[in-house]
Design a protein around this motif. Sequence first.
Motif, mmCIF file in Angstrom:
data_model
loop_
_atom_site.group_PDB
_atom_site.id
_atom_site.type_symbol
_atom_site.label_atom_id
_atom_site.label_comp_id
_atom_site.label_asym_id
_atom_site.label_seq_id
_atom_site.Cartn_x
_atom_site.Cartn_y
_atom_site.Cartn_z
ATOM 1 N N GLU A 231 0.847 -1.186 0.000
ATOM 2 C CA GLU A 231 0.000 0.000 0.000
ATOM 3 C C GLU A 231 0.882 1.235 0.000
ATOM 4 N N LYS A 232 0.467 2.242 -0.785
ATOM 5 C CA LYS A 232 1.207 3.503 -0.849
ATOM 6 C C LYS A 232 0.254 4.627 -0.476
ATOM 7 N N ILE A 233 0.623 5.362 0.576
ATOM 8 C CA ILE A 233 -0.199 6.470 1.053
ATOM 9 C C ILE A 233 0.519 7.774 0.740
ATOM 10 N N ARG A 234 -0.186 8.702 0.106
ATOM 11 C CA ARG A 234 0.381 10.023 -0.236
ATOM 12 C C ARG A 234 -0.402 11.091 0.534
ATOM 13 N N ILE A 235 0.335 11.927 1.250
ATOM 14 C CA ILE A 235 -0.300 12.946 2.076
ATOM 15 C C ILE A 235 0.368 14.297 1.843
ATOM 16 N N GLY A 236 -0.452 15.326 1.639
ATOM 17 C CA GLY A 236 0.065 16.683 1.602
ATOM 18 C C GLY A 236 0.459 17.100 3.008
ATOM 19 N N LEU A 237 1.759 17.322 3.222
ATOM 20 C CA LEU A 237 2.260 17.553 4.582
ATOM 21 C C LEU A 237 3.178 18.779 4.582
ATOM 22 N N PRO A 238 2.658 19.926 5.046
ATOM 23 C CA PRO A 238 3.505 21.130 5.068
ATOM 24 C C PRO A 238 4.723 20.996 5.978
ATOM 25 N N ASP A 239 4.535 20.339 7.138
ATOM 26 C CA ASP A 239 5.630 20.202 8.106
ATOM 27 C C ASP A 239 6.311 18.848 7.907
ATOM 28 N N LEU A 245 8.638 12.874 10.454
ATOM 29 C CA LEU A 245 8.934 11.785 9.516
ATOM 30 C C LEU A 245 9.395 10.537 10.255
ATOM 31 N N ASP A 246 10.202 10.724 11.299
ATOM 32 C CA ASP A 246 10.649 9.571 12.086
ATOM 33 C C ASP A 246 9.471 8.914 12.800
ATOM 34 N N GLY A 247 8.520 9.730 13.241
ATOM 35 C CA GLY A 247 7.336 9.182 13.893
ATOM 36 C C GLY A 247 6.499 8.341 12.946
ATOM 37 N N LEU A 248 6.380 8.800 11.696
ATOM 38 C CA LEU A 248 5.645 8.026 10.691
ATOM 39 C C LEU A 248 6.329 6.680 10.432
ATOM 40 N N LYS A 249 7.653 6.694 10.434
ATOM 41 C CA LYS A 249 8.404 5.459 10.177
ATOM 42 C C LYS A 249 8.204 4.418 11.279
ATOM 43 N N GLU A 250 7.821 4.876 12.481
ATOM 44 C CA GLU A 250 7.644 3.967 13.606
ATOM 45 C C GLU A 250 6.285 3.269 13.585
ATOM 46 N N ILE A 251 5.391 3.706 12.723
ATOM 47 C CA ILE A 251 4.059 3.084 12.653
ATOM 48 C C ILE A 251 4.195 1.661 12.122
ATOM 49 N N ASN A 252 3.454 0.754 12.720
ATOM 50 C CA ASN A 252 3.504 -0.662 12.321
ATOM 51 C C ASN A 252 3.209 -0.820 10.836
ATOM 52 N N LYS A 258 9.162 8.899 2.348
ATOM 53 C CA LYS A 258 10.025 9.800 1.566
ATOM 54 C C LYS A 258 9.255 11.058 1.166
ATOM 55 N N GLU A 259 9.993 12.145 1.042
ATOM 56 C CA GLU A 259 9.409 13.410 0.599
ATOM 57 C C GLU A 259 9.280 13.404 -0.920
ATOM 58 N N ASP A 260 8.187 13.977 -1.398
ATOM 59 C CA ASP A 260 7.944 14.085 -2.836
ATOM 60 C C ASP A 260 7.247 15.414 -3.101
ATOM 61 N N GLY A 261 8.051 16.470 -3.296
ATOM 62 C CA GLY A 261 7.483 17.798 -3.489
ATOM 63 C C GLY A 261 6.772 18.255 -2.240
ATOM 64 N N ASP A 263 4.361 16.704 -0.918
ATOM 65 C CA ASP A 263 3.761 15.529 -0.285
ATOM 66 C C ASP A 263 4.798 14.686 0.441
ATOM 67 N N VAL A 264 4.280 13.772 1.230
ATOM 68 C CA VAL A 264 5.068 12.689 1.801
ATOM 69 C C VAL A 264 4.438 11.384 1.341
ATOM 70 N N VAL A 265 5.277 10.471 0.853
ATOM 71 C CA VAL A 265 4.806 9.161 0.403
ATOM 72 C C VAL A 265 5.215 8.121 1.437
ATOM 73 N N ILE A 266 4.221 7.364 1.892
ATOM 74 C CA ILE A 266 4.430 6.361 2.936
ATOM 75 C C ILE A 266 4.131 4.995 2.344
ATOM 76 N N LYS A 267 5.109 4.088 2.381
ATOM 77 C CA LYS A 267 4.928 2.755 1.831
ATOM 78 C C LYS A 267 4.796 1.746 2.964
ATOM 79 N N CYS A 268 3.807 0.861 2.813
ATOM 80 C CA CYS A 268 3.510 -0.131 3.842
ATOM 81 C C CYS A 268 3.694 -1.532 3.269
ATOM 82 N N ASP A 269 4.187 -2.446 4.110
ATOM 83 C CA ASP A 269 4.498 -3.789 3.637
ATOM 84 C C ASP A 269 3.421 -4.818 3.982
ATOM 85 N N GLY A 270 2.233 -4.365 4.280
ATOM 86 C CA GLY A 270 1.140 -5.270 4.613
ATOM 87 C C GLY A 270 0.281 -4.643 5.693
#
Length: 313
Positions: A231-239, A245-252, A258-261, A263-270
């Motif tokens: 699953e790939k989640i894309r969120i418009g994130l000003p901050d 970003l480290d907090g997002l990485k800690e989510i199960n 990664k930053e993309d303009g 947005d921030v793109v969050i990839k999940c492995d299941g």
Amino acid sequence: MGNTVVSIDNLVKRYGENVAVDHFSLNIEEGEILGLLGPNGSGKTTTINCLLSLLTFDKGDIKIWGKEMSPDAYDIKSQIGVVMQNVAVIDTLNVYENVDFFCGLYIKDKATRKQYVEEALEFTGLTEFKKQKPKKLSGGLLRRLNIACGIAHKPKLVIFDEPTVAVDPQSRNAILEGIKKMNKAGATIIYTSHYMEEVEELCSRVVIMDHGKNIANGTTNELKSSLISREKIRIGLPDKSPKILDGLKEINHVYKVKEDGDDVVIKCDGGEHNLVHVLSYLTDNNVPFGRVTTELPTLNDVFLEITGKELRD
């Protein structure tokens, strides 16, 4: 299902030093719609030509309905229909005459052939165009004529090689629906295409070739499950501070952020409810965010992951 229609075992085809097909093996069962995919130069067309005994090969065995395939195996060839990417019809004959000619290569009884031709024209929606010459037909109608010529003799195994290239959406839909009807009527289908959405819609199983090898084999869901990214989640994130970003990485189940303009793109492995967990984290930490989208993997993602993203000639 259960009866093997096509059996390719350890197929090798060389052109001098170039190995076009490299110990390729594949079984196709009765009633399947098999998607045969691969980048340009992967060996798909060579494999199909070997299957049809249009090419000799260096090593391996090919059987169709349990019988050895050979150039003079006319009893087998009469049960195979081929619709190649390059339209192959006779310009001097009209639509009806073209279908009648190709059907006549296999069906000698005139009454039966007449019935089959008319059914093929009706099946492909060409009845009202039967007196027109190919040069008068649109691209979509010409593709449908190509199909009618390939399937008029009611083959049990049909090979479609890029049948929807350069056709309008209406013709594409008609072609795909026609293939489904053929399959429901009992035909086993081999389907090659670069349109991944078509393959997802049609095919009960997919084989991906590259460098002449069978590198992936399974249902579309099985192949998607093989990807790390589920699953790939894309969120418009000003901050985009390191803390957030480290907090997002800690989510199960989050394995990459990664930053993309903007947005921030969050990839999940299941996992399930990944989006809920991400949004809960942002809300609980009073992090403002904008537009949110989520994408599940597609067959195109699988294809690019397996074969690479570089351009091929």
